[in-house]
Design a protein around this motif. Structure first.
Motif, PDB file in Angstrom:
ATOM      1  N   ASN A 487      -3.333  12.740 -19.599  1.00 47.22           N
ATOM      2  CA  ASN A 487      -2.943  11.318 -19.640  1.00 47.22           C
ATOM      3  C   ASN A 487      -1.714  11.070 -20.505  1.00 47.22           C
ATOM      4  N   LYS A 490       2.244   7.733 -18.461  1.00 43.83           N
ATOM      5  CA  LYS A 490       1.529   6.455 -18.396  1.00 43.83           C
ATOM      6  C   LYS A 490       2.485   5.272 -18.288  1.00 43.83           C
ATOM      7  N   ASN A 541      -2.442   5.807 -15.698  1.00 42.08           N
ATOM      8  CA  ASN A 541      -2.165   7.190 -16.064  1.00 42.08           C
ATOM      9  C   ASN A 541      -1.930   8.023 -14.802  1.00 42.08           C
ATOM     10  N   SER A 543      -1.368  12.051 -13.240  1.00 44.40           N
ATOM     11  CA  SER A 543      -1.541  13.483 -13.484  1.00 44.40           C
ATOM     12  C   SER A 543      -0.180  14.152 -13.534  1.00 44.40           C
TER      13      SER A 543
END
Length: 907
Positions: A487, A490, A541, A543
């Protein structure tokens, strides 16, 4: 998006209205016929200084004008005839000159000298509208007041080159700024311990991090004067311990005015820098706020910043007003509209460490900041009947603060997957805030002895942080970088909306006293303060996309886009919303007596009753509790005494009780993340009770000169402070850090003319010096969970603060020239109280030096040059290792020197 368009449409319409009014003024100036003119100059009989803000009234026809900063006035379009002309000023004896002859198309000159008078302030306030902009007038106001106070007016702000209210207040003794923190510290007490008013009515904050609105919002374009009241009476708000800062907005006092101002400049740090600018803000600072559609990557803003063209600081202002008469009743309006943009760049060091002294964050960064703001102020004032008046004030403030930060280096908490914990962060943040204020101020003379003031206001705040972007990349062993997981990619959206209502009713009943001063009175009042504050935040968030890239040419928009999302190269997770709402209802009643016992001795005694009802509801992931409340009854006595030793010396004593409520965000466990730290509220916070004692001696060397020495003591029970939680996230929180804190200090102020000469030719030469300084000692026994008890001080309390200025002034019949050198210094002070084995974070002392010079070629054209932060010192945050006592620099940067040149035109 529709809401954003509506806001921009509203601003454009307001701008169109202001422009129409200004165009009307320019045409009407030519349309009016001239019968005759009366002009002249008014000076202080003792000092020879020109008097600003004196009302000059042509009797019988009730034409009036106010003197400008040079003491000069012009009354146009006076019908042919013979008149009596009278002067009015709340601090000077009135003068009437009879037999003033006005002839067609001719100018009659009238020069007068005024003597300082003994008229009481309460009496003066119902005689004429008062223009409190000049230094001399405000000093005389301070001289007559029972309650010790300090003010800085538009004239002094211009002389010192002060651009906004925040910088203005920091020139007052015992007041300092903390860089990176909005607003000021007064006698070592920060934002939560102060209160901000506009024209005597509360005004809310635009930022969930703070209680008070950022004073930097208020440019000197809108300021008549700023009062800094560090001594309290029953008529004041009860929620304050440092100071009540009351901004009085400008209004029209002359018959008409129309002006244009423009300035341009630059910050020396920007030279040779490709200035990065975040996507999502238009040229007026309005941000795109749309959130993505569920299941899509349709963010409206790019991840990659652009390079700004010509990052030049600039400002533009239009102002105008006109006075009319409806019968014999004056009606006036005044409008200011302004736009400004400022750019800054800094290279900084960011570090953090654990209790063992091991540095886990050691980064260097580049920060590109841009601030854009617009302001519209409109004032409508109508006087009628037996000295009654109604005033309507409207103000719109829009401020957009944005920055791009790039940070490289070690961070073992953020870059655990990197080679030697090395990595890179790009953070882009936009804060888009809009304040709308409506005020209705009325004053009624019910009888010869009974006055009534009924005031009210409605404020609305919309504060947005739309699409904050954070992208972390970790360094690989071959020197390339990969996107960090866990995370670390973001985007963040937050929105604050607040509606704020204020009502005020005050009866003043004049009492007879042995001196017949007009100052003695009984005041009884009621105040209602209602606010609803809603905050919501959500985080998205992403990946990490596998791969390796050079940090110099990384293109994030080529990685994170709709096409790659459709192909499954990355996923999106929407975090649970964080939200809180705060409803505050404060009902207050007060009564106070002001009495002149003798020519030398006077007193003000009062009692204030506040009922506080504060409800907080929050929804924060990971917490079972959902609400909190504070319900308190406060009885707040106050006593202020004044004794005049003679005509030049006065002693003042002030004793009072006040309280301090926690800020909305401090009692909500919402977590806000920044570069070097994160902050989290504490729902268990308790309000503070404050006991205040002040003693002050004033020696008035002349009407424009002062030597003042004061001492003060405060006992704060359950003091609130920012403390370190001591974890790897650099988390800060808020707590009642002790049972009580003692604050003791002394202040000195000197205003002195080194020389002041007026030659036979009419020219004036003056060299003046100003100095104020304070010494401060704060002491408390730190009592926090899992932390050994130890002695510490209050956050933001500088043991020594000094402000000084040296000013040269020259004027003749055609030109004015003013040059000032302004110096400020504060010593080392606590930035954050250390806990759990951490030492305190210290903000090291900083000296600043500014130079400003203005030259008026004639009555119509002026030129102004300003150089600020000439010394360009380092700003340092440091902390000692608890084990080795080695001093570690946690944050270090330089602001650069700001240079600007401006032109003013009076049309």
């Amino acid at each position: 998006m529709q809401n954003d368009k509506g806001r921009q449409t509203t601003v454009r319409r307001l701008g169109t209205v202001c422009m129409a009014l200004l165009v009307y003024l320019s045409f009407s100036a030519f349309a009016l016929s001239q019968d005759g003119t009366i002009k002249g100059r008014i000076t202080d009989k003792q000092t020879g200084e020109p008097l600003f803000g004196v009302t000059v009234i042509v009797e019988d026809i009730f034409y009036e004008e106010m003197t400008d900063e040079n003491g000069e006035f012009i009354i146009n379009d006076v019908p042919v005839g013979t008149y009596s002309v009278t002067t009015e000023h709340y601090s000077y004896e009135p003068v009437t000159q009879e037999g003033i002859v006005v002839k067609a198309n001719e100018t009659t000159e009238l020069n007068l000298e005024l003597e300082s008078g003994s008229i009481g302030l309460s009496a003066a306030e119902i005689v004429v509208r008062i223009n409190r902009e000049s230094e001399t007038a405000l000093l005389l106001d301070q001289r007559k007041s029972i309650v010790a106070s300090q003010s800085i007016g538009a004239q002094e702000l211009s002389r010192k080159g002060v651009g906004d209210a925040e910088n203005a207040v920091s020139k007052v003794s015992g007041v300092s700024k903390q860089d990176g923190v909005k607003n000021v510290f007064v006698r070592g007490l920060g934002d939560r311990y102060n209160a901000t008013l506009l024209n005597g009515l509360p005004i809310p904050s635009e930022d969930p991090e703070y209680k008070n609105i950022a004073l930097s919002f208020f440019g000197t374009d809108v300021i008549q004067n700023i009062g800094v009241n560090k001594v309290f009476s029953a008529g004041n708000t009860g929620d304050a311990a440092g100071a009540i800062i009351d901004i009085t907005s400008k209004e029209l006092f002359n018959s008409s005015t129309l002006g244009v101002d423009f300035s341009a400049g630059f910050n020396t740090n920007i030279k040779g820098v490709d200035f990065l600018k975040a996507d999502g803000v238009n040229s007026f600072g309005f941000a795109k706020k749309d959130r993505p559609t569920a299941g899509k990557f349709d963010f409206v803003n790019r991840l990659d910043p652009s390079v700004a063209k010509l990052p030049i600081n600039q400002s533009f202002k239009l102002s105008g007003g006109k006075k009319f008469r409806i019968g014999n009743n004056p009606l006036s309006f005044f409008v200011v509209a302004s736009q400004s943009s400022d750019y800054s760049y800094s290279e900084e060091i960011v570090r953090n460490m654990n209790t063992a002294g091991i540095i886990y964050q050691d980064q260097t960064g580049k920060k590109y900041s841009e601030n854009i703001s617009q302001l519209i102020l409109a004032n409508l004032n109508y006087g009628f009947g037996n000295k009654n008046s109604i005033a309507y004030n409207f103000m719109m403030l829009h401020a957009s603060d944005q920055y791009v930060g790039e940070y490289s280096g070690k961070h073992s908490e953020k870059h655990q997957d990197g080679d030697q914990d090395m990595g890179y962060l790009r953070r882009q943040q936009i804060n888009d805030n809009l304040l709308m204020t409506h005020q209705l101020l009325t004053q009624w003379t019910l009888t010869n002895r009974l006055d009534l003031r009924i005031n009210g206001s409605y404020n609305s705040i919309k504060g947005y942080e739309p699409d904050r972007r954070e992208n972390y990349l970790s360094r690989k062993s071959d020197g390339t970088y990969g996107l960090t997981g866990s995370n670390r990619q973001k985007r963040f959206f937050s929105e604050l909306q607040e509606n704020n209502y204020n009502a005020q009713a005050i009866f003043d009943f004049k009492l007879n006293d042995v001196t017949e001063s007009g100052r003695s009175k009984i005041s009884v009042g009621y105040n209602a303060y209602l606010s609803d504050n809603d905050f919501e935040a959500v985080e998205y968030n992403f990946s990490a996309i596998p791969g390796a890239w050079s940090i110099d040419n990384i293109r994030l928009d080529e990685l994170y886009n709709q096409q790659n999302y459709n192909q499954g190269l990355f996923s999106i997770s929407e975090g649970s919303p964080n939200s809180y709402s705060v409803n505050k209802n404060i009902q207050s009643a007060f009564a106070e007596v002001t009495y002149q016992f003798s020519k030398r001795f006077s007193a003000n005694a009062g009692l204030r009753f506040d009922h506080v009802d504060m409800d907080v509801e929050y929804d924060v992931p990971g917490r079972a509790d959902k609400s909190n409340s504070i319900q308190k009854f406060y009885y707040l006595p106050s006593l202020n005494l004044k004794y005049d030793l003679n005509d030049k010396n006065a002693l003042r004593l002030g004793v009072s009780k006040t309280y301090t409520l926690p800020q909305s965000k401090e009692i909500s466990p919402y977590q806000y993340v920044n570069i070097g730290f994160a902050s989290e509220g504490n729902p268990n916070l308790k309000p503070s009770d404050n006991y205040n004692f002040d003693l002050k001696w004033d020696f008035y060397l002349s009407n424009a000169e002062l030597l003042s020495v004061g001492a003060f003591y405060k006992r704060i029970e359950n003091p609130i402070g920012r403390v370190d939680k001591g974890n790897s996230a650099g988390l800060l929180t808020y707590d009642n850090i002790s049972d009580f804190a003692n604050v003791t200090g002394a202040e000195v102020e000197l205003r002195k003319n080194i020389y002041n000469r007026e030659l036979e030719s009419g020219s004036q030469h003056k060299l003046s010096f100003g100095l104020n300084a304070s010494v401060l000692y704060t002491d408390l026994l730190l009592k926090l969970e899992n932390t050994p008890e130890r002695s510490s001080g209050l956050e933001g309390a500088a043991p020594f603060i000094a402000n000084s200025d040296l000013t040269y002034y020259y004027s003749n019949e055609k030109h004015n020239w003013t040059s000032s050198l302004v110096f400020n210094y504060f010593s080392d002070r606590i930035y954050t109280n250390g806990t759990l084995g951490f030492e305190d974070i210290i903000e090291e002392g900083v000296p600043t030096l500014d130079f400003v010079s203005s030259f008026s070629f004639n009555k119509k054209i002026s030129l102004k040059f300003k150089a600020s932060n000439i010394l360009n010192p380092n700003f340092n945050l440091t902390r000692e290792s608890s084990l080795t006592h080695e001093k570690i620099v946690l944050n270090q940067y330089k602001k650069g020197i700001n240079l600007s040149l401006g032109v003013g035109l009076e049309l």
